[in-house]
Scaffold this active site. Structure first.
Site, PDB file in Angstrom:
ATOM      1  N   ASN A 156     -15.377  37.966   6.839  1.00 55.13           N
ATOM      2  CA  ASN A 156     -15.051  38.659   5.591  1.00 55.13           C
ATOM      3  C   ASN A 156     -15.939  39.900   5.556  1.00 55.13           C
ATOM      4  O   ASN A 156     -17.130  39.802   5.302  1.00 55.13           O
ATOM      5  CB  ASN A 156     -15.344  37.752   4.390  1.00 55.13           C
ATOM      6  CG  ASN A 156     -15.203  38.497   3.074  1.00 55.13           C
ATOM      7  OD1 ASN A 156     -14.528  39.521   3.006  1.00 55.13           O
ATOM      8  ND2 ASN A 156     -15.841  37.987   2.026  1.00 55.13           N
ATOM      9  N   TRP A 157     -15.325  41.026   5.855  1.00 58.89           N
ATOM     10  CA  TRP A 157     -16.128  42.256   5.961  1.00 58.89           C
ATOM     11  C   TRP A 157     -16.555  42.789   4.596  1.00 58.89           C
ATOM     12  O   TRP A 157     -17.383  43.675   4.511  1.00 58.89           O
ATOM     13  CB  TRP A 157     -15.321  43.336   6.699  1.00 58.89           C
ATOM     14  CG  TRP A 157     -15.148  43.091   8.171  1.00 58.89           C
ATOM     15  CD1 TRP A 157     -15.456  41.968   8.883  1.00 58.89           C
ATOM     16  CD2 TRP A 157     -14.613  44.032   9.125  1.00 58.89           C
ATOM     17  NE1 TRP A 157     -15.160  42.137  10.219  1.00 58.89           N
ATOM     18  CE2 TRP A 157     -14.640  43.392  10.389  1.00 58.89           C
ATOM     19  CE3 TRP A 157     -14.121  45.324   9.034  1.00 58.89           C
ATOM     20  CZ2 TRP A 157     -14.179  44.033  11.555  1.00 58.89           C
ATOM     21  CZ3 TRP A 157     -13.673  45.951  10.187  1.00 58.89           C
ATOM     22  CH2 TRP A 157     -13.700  45.317  11.440  1.00 58.89           C
ATOM     23  N   LYS A 158     -15.957  42.299   3.534  1.00 58.88           N
ATOM     24  CA  LYS A 158     -16.244  42.788   2.168  1.00 58.88           C
ATOM     25  C   LYS A 158     -16.006  44.302   2.112  1.00 58.88           C
ATOM     26  O   LYS A 158     -15.120  44.793   2.788  1.00 58.88           O
ATOM     27  CB  LYS A 158     -17.674  42.414   1.748  1.00 58.88           C
ATOM     28  CG  LYS A 158     -18.017  40.954   2.043  1.00 58.88           C
ATOM     29  CD  LYS A 158     -19.252  40.512   1.323  1.00 58.88           C
ATOM     30  CE  LYS A 158     -19.679  39.147   1.822  1.00 58.88           C
ATOM     31  NZ  LYS A 158     -20.509  38.437   0.889  1.00 58.88           N
TER      32      LYS A 158
ATOM     33  N   GLU B 226     -17.164  36.722  -5.307  1.00 60.14           N
ATOM     34  CA  GLU B 226     -17.452  38.095  -5.766  1.00 60.14           C
ATOM     35  C   GLU B 226     -16.312  38.614  -6.636  1.00 60.14           C
ATOM     36  O   GLU B 226     -16.523  39.369  -7.577  1.00 60.14           O
ATOM     37  CB  GLU B 226     -17.715  39.008  -4.561  1.00 60.14           C
ATOM     38  CG  GLU B 226     -19.068  38.702  -3.928  1.00 60.14           C
ATOM     39  CD  GLU B 226     -19.162  38.988  -2.442  1.00 60.14           C
ATOM     40  OE1 GLU B 226     -18.305  39.704  -1.903  1.00 60.14           O
ATOM     41  OE2 GLU B 226     -20.107  38.475  -1.814  1.00 60.14           O
TER      42      GLU B 226
ATOM     43  N   GLY C  40     -24.469  35.514   0.876  1.00 56.95           N
ATOM     44  CA  GLY C  40     -25.228  36.759   0.986  1.00 56.95           C
ATOM     45  C   GLY C  40     -26.690  36.623   0.601  1.00 56.95           C
ATOM     46  O   GLY C  40     -27.392  37.617   0.435  1.00 56.95           O
TER      47      GLY C  40
ATOM     48  N   GLU D 265     -17.428  27.630  -0.524  1.00 58.45           N
ATOM     49  CA  GLU D 265     -18.459  28.655  -0.508  1.00 58.45           C
ATOM     50  C   GLU D 265     -19.375  28.498  -1.728  1.00 58.45           C
ATOM     51  O   GLU D 265     -19.068  29.037  -2.804  1.00 58.45           O
ATOM     52  CB  GLU D 265     -17.822  30.040  -0.543  1.00 58.45           C
ATOM     53  CG  GLU D 265     -16.976  30.347   0.673  1.00 58.45           C
ATOM     54  CD  GLU D 265     -17.110  31.808   1.062  1.00 58.45           C
ATOM     55  OE1 GLU D 265     -17.437  32.063   2.230  1.00 58.45           O
ATOM     56  OE2 GLU D 265     -16.918  32.677   0.207  1.00 58.45           O
TER      57      GLU D 265
ATOM     58  N   HIS E  13     -12.441  34.794  -3.836  1.00 56.41           N
ATOM     59  CA  HIS E  13     -13.831  34.891  -3.386  1.00 56.41           C
ATOM     60  C   HIS E  13     -14.739  34.969  -4.621  1.00 56.41           C
ATOM     61  O   HIS E  13     -14.372  35.577  -5.622  1.00 56.41           O
ATOM     62  CB  HIS E  13     -14.010  36.120  -2.503  1.00 56.41           C
ATOM     63  CG  HIS E  13     -15.320  36.147  -1.792  1.00 56.41           C
ATOM     64  ND1 HIS E  13     -16.474  36.533  -2.416  1.00 56.41           N
ATOM     65  CD2 HIS E  13     -15.667  35.781  -0.530  1.00 56.41           C
ATOM     66  CE1 HIS E  13     -17.482  36.419  -1.560  1.00 56.41           C
ATOM     67  NE2 HIS E  13     -17.015  35.971  -0.401  1.00 56.41           N
TER      68      HIS E  13
ATOM     69  N   GLY F  99     -19.596  36.243   6.114  1.00 60.38           N
ATOM     70  CA  GLY F  99     -19.768  37.583   5.560  1.00 60.38           C
ATOM     71  C   GLY F  99     -20.639  38.436   6.471  1.00 60.38           C
ATOM     72  O   GLY F  99     -20.174  38.967   7.487  1.00 60.38           O
ATOM     73  N   GLY F 100     -21.911  38.524   6.132  1.00 57.43           N
ATOM     74  CA  GLY F 100     -22.843  39.409   6.843  1.00 57.43           C
ATOM     75  C   GLY F 100     -22.771  39.319   8.362  1.00 57.43           C
ATOM     76  O   GLY F 100     -22.710  40.349   9.054  1.00 57.43           O
TER      77      GLY F 100
ATOM     78  N   SER G 202     -23.870  32.324   4.124  1.00 57.39           N
ATOM     79  CA  SER G 202     -24.969  32.609   5.058  1.00 57.39           C
ATOM     80  C   SER G 202     -24.857  31.837   6.373  1.00 57.39           C
ATOM     81  O   SER G 202     -25.877  31.452   6.957  1.00 57.39           O
ATOM     82  CB  SER G 202     -26.324  32.368   4.389  1.00 57.39           C
ATOM     83  OG  SER G 202     -26.461  33.223   3.264  1.00 57.39           O
TER      84      SER G 202
END
Ligand code: PEP
Length: 256
Positions: free
Chosen positions: A13-15, A100, A176, A170, A98, A237-238, A216
């Site tokens: 997930n590149w956000k 976010e 994150g 999640e 998500h 993500g990251g 994470s």
């Protein structure tokens, strides 16, 4: 074992990261890094990177996803993107709900349900995100909350459609933050998700469902998390923004 019969999926997930130019460079690095994957590899990228991602990954084992989809088919919804627009481009997956989006964009369980149904109707495979906040975990309501999120998200989804649904557990406190759920915590909730899906659709459907963990996950902890019987993959993500790190996670899922 059941796990071997399920599709393991590692999805990045590149956000809101990577311009189309930067996406091109990352995908060029990713293609050789994950070419021997024994699991499904997906990159969920910003809308502006979708054309680049679909074009560059043609003929490779990388599948492309979007990060959101609107629930209406078309019309006066300025700034929104429909499922048909995504499938027409060659997009296969879409992240829905998500945390976010729930936190910053007023996403609710009801809109998650509407988006999930619209995605399925449009031929997309939704990756539906559920998970508790730290307060909710401390209040001891994680399982009830996640069960409710799953039930509402899947309301009106048929057993046949469920075959195209992925659920990502999640925990919000792990996204994150560098704080990962322990593998036992991840397993416990992923198992609870499978259980509630079993109650709704029967055991066969539940056994076939891909349940991912996200929060994470990285090159160091992936193997342990993905080794758990009910963790069928990851939403990353990251660590999905670095080809070498993402490839290590893909390798860990291949081992399962
Ligand atoms: C995510 O964005 O879904 C996620 C899990 O992020 P991170 O891996 O950075 O925690």
């Amino acid at each position: 074992m059941d796990k071997q019969n399920r599709k393991a999926i590692i999805a990045g997930n590149w956000k809101m990261n990577k311009t189309a130019t930067e996406a091109k460079a990352l995908i060029h690095e990713l293609i050789p890094a994950v070419k021997d994957a024994g699991c499904e590899v997906v990159i969920c990228v910003p809308f502006t990177d979708l054309v680049t991602a679909v074009e560059l990954t043609k003929g490779t084992n990388i599948h492309v996803g979007a990060e959101n989809v609107h629930f209406e088919k078309s019309g006066a919804f300025t700034g929104e993107i429909s499922a048909d627009m995504l499938t027409d481009l060659g997009v296969e997956y879409v992240v829905i709900g998500h945390s976010e989006r729930r936190q910053y964009f007023a996403e609710t369980d009801e809109t998650v349900n509407k988006r999930t149904k619209a995605a399925l109707a449009g031929g997309l495979k939704p990756i539906v995100c559920v998970g508790e906040s730290l307060t909710q975990r401390e209040q001891g309501v994680t399982e009830e909350l996640v069960r409710m999120q799953v039930k509402i998200a899947l309301n009106g989804v048929t057993e046949d459609e469920l075959k195209n649904v992925v659920i990502a557990y999640e925990p919000i406190w792990a996204i994150g933050t560098g704080k990962t759920a322990t593998s036992d915590q991840a397993e416990e909730v992923c198992a609870a998700i499978r259980k509630v899906v079993g109650e709704l659709y029967g055991e066969t459907a539940a056994k076939g469902l891909t349940v991912q963990y996200g929060g994470s996950m990285n090159a160091k902890n992936a193997e342990e998390l993905l080794g758990k019987p009910n963790v069928d993959g990851g939403l990353i993500g990251g660590a999905s923004l670095k080809a070498d790190q993402f490839a290590i996670i893909v390798d860990a899922a291949t081992k399962g």
